[in-house]
Design a protein around this motif. Structure first.
Motif, PDB file in Angstrom:
ATOM      1  N   PHE A   1       0.850  -1.183   0.000  1.00 26.22           N
ATOM      2  CA  PHE A   1       0.000   0.000   0.000  1.00 26.22           C
ATOM      3  C   PHE A   1       0.884   1.231   0.000  1.00 26.22           C
ATOM      4  CE2 PHE A   1      -2.594  -3.415   1.529  1.00 26.22           C
ATOM      5  CZ  PHE A   1      -3.744  -3.243   0.784  1.00 26.22           C
TER       6      PHE A   1
ATOM      7  N   HIS B   1      -0.320   4.644  -0.637  1.00 30.12           N
ATOM      8  CA  HIS B   1      -0.976   5.923  -0.393  1.00 30.12           C
ATOM      9  C   HIS B   1      -1.956   5.803   0.774  1.00 30.12           C
ATOM     10  CE1 HIS B   1       0.431   6.385  -4.501  1.00 30.12           C
ATOM     11  NE2 HIS B   1       0.254   7.687  -4.376  1.00 30.12           N
ATOM     12  N   THR B   2      -2.396   6.947   1.269  1.00 31.22           N
ATOM     13  CA  THR B   2      -3.481   7.008   2.238  1.00 31.22           C
ATOM     14  C   THR B   2      -4.529   7.987   1.717  1.00 31.22           C
ATOM     15  OG1 THR B   2      -2.458   8.790   3.509  1.00 31.22           O
ATOM     16  CG2 THR B   2      -2.027   6.530   4.244  1.00 31.22           C
TER      17      THR B   2
ATOM     18  N   TYR C   1      -8.978   9.430   2.631  1.00 27.34           N
ATOM     19  CA  TYR C   1     -10.145   9.384   3.505  1.00 27.34           C
ATOM     20  C   TYR C   1     -11.364   8.895   2.736  1.00 27.34           C
ATOM     21  CZ  TYR C   1      -7.697  11.799   7.217  1.00 27.34           C
ATOM     22  OH  TYR C   1      -6.821  12.111   8.212  1.00 27.34           O
TER      23      TYR C   1
ATOM     24  N   LYS D   1      -9.656   7.183   7.685  1.00 26.13           N
ATOM     25  CA  LYS D   1      -8.408   7.159   6.920  1.00 26.13           C
ATOM     26  C   LYS D   1      -8.063   5.710   6.599  1.00 26.13           C
ATOM     27  CE  LYS D   1      -3.820   9.178   6.918  1.00 26.13           C
ATOM     28  NZ  LYS D   1      -2.884  10.035   7.665  1.00 26.13           N
ATOM     29  N   VAL D   2      -7.759   5.428   5.306  1.00 26.22           N
ATOM     30  CA  VAL D   2      -7.443   4.070   4.875  1.00 26.22           C
ATOM     31  C   VAL D   2      -6.145   4.063   4.073  1.00 26.22           C
ATOM     32  CG1 VAL D   2      -9.838   3.277   4.813  1.00 26.22           C
ATOM     33  CG2 VAL D   2      -8.844   4.300   2.786  1.00 26.22           C
ATOM     34  N   LYS D   3      -5.474   2.900   4.078  1.00 27.71           N
ATOM     35  CA  LYS D   3      -4.302   2.700   3.235  1.00 27.71           C
ATOM     36  C   LYS D   3      -4.775   2.230   1.870  1.00 27.71           C
ATOM     37  CE  LYS D   3      -0.932   1.671   6.796  1.00 27.71           C
ATOM     38  NZ  LYS D   3       0.049   0.698   7.293  1.00 27.71           N
TER      39      LYS D   3
ATOM     40  N   ALA E   1      -8.375  -0.506  -1.311  1.00 28.61           N
ATOM     41  CA  ALA E   1      -8.142  -0.231   0.105  1.00 28.61           C
ATOM     42  C   ALA E   1      -7.699  -1.499   0.818  1.00 28.61           C
ATOM     43  CB  ALA E   1      -9.401   0.320   0.757  1.00 28.61           C
ATOM     44  N   LYS E   2      -7.092  -1.329   1.980  1.00 30.35           N
ATOM     45  CA  LYS E   2      -6.558  -2.454   2.733  1.00 30.35           C
ATOM     46  C   LYS E   2      -7.652  -3.400   3.200  1.00 30.35           C
ATOM     47  CE  LYS E   2      -3.110  -3.566   6.128  1.00 30.35           C
ATOM     48  NZ  LYS E   2      -2.020  -3.092   6.926  1.00 30.35           N
TER      49      LYS E   2
ATOM     50  N   ILE F   1      -5.937  11.965  -1.160  1.00 31.47           N
ATOM     51  CA  ILE F   1      -4.952  10.903  -1.379  1.00 31.47           C
ATOM     52  C   ILE F   1      -3.541  11.490  -1.342  1.00 31.47           C
ATOM     53  CG2 ILE F   1      -4.096   9.183  -3.008  1.00 31.47           C
ATOM     54  CD1 ILE F   1      -6.998   8.901  -3.982  1.00 31.47           C
TER      55      ILE F   1
ATOM     56  N   ILE G   1       2.452   7.617   0.933  1.00 29.65           N
ATOM     57  CA  ILE G   1       3.018   7.283   2.241  1.00 29.65           C
ATOM     58  C   ILE G   1       4.516   7.510   2.151  1.00 29.65           C
ATOM     59  CG2 ILE G   1       3.469   5.436   3.902  1.00 29.65           C
ATOM     60  CD1 ILE G   1       0.859   4.143   2.976  1.00 29.65           C
TER      61      ILE G   1
END
Length: 71
Positions: A8, A10-11, A13, A22-24, A34-35, A61, A64
């Protein structure tokens, strides 16, 4: 055969019934994945595979940042 986990990069919302979460994320040719196994359209952020009101805020986006290895 090795079982490799996706990386993963990026992060962002996601708007859910519980609020903004907030998601990876990782980018594929057509979606943001998404994760938690959910995926969102690359162009408009709408949730794929399940007609719901969940959506990814594309403007949130961010990549990371990898931590620098200090020796």
């Amino acid at each position: 055969m090795a079982n490799t986990k996706p990386v993963f990069t990026h992060t962002g919302y996601v708007l859910t019934s519980k609020g903004r979460i907030k998601v990876k994320l990782r980018k594929t040719p057509t979606t943001w994945s998404a994760k938690d196994g959910k995926f969102y359209n690359l162009k408009d952020g709408k949730r794929g595979g399940n007609p719901s009101l969940q959506r990814l805020f594309l403007e949130t986006i961010e990549p990371i940042e990898e931590s620098a290895d200090v020796s």
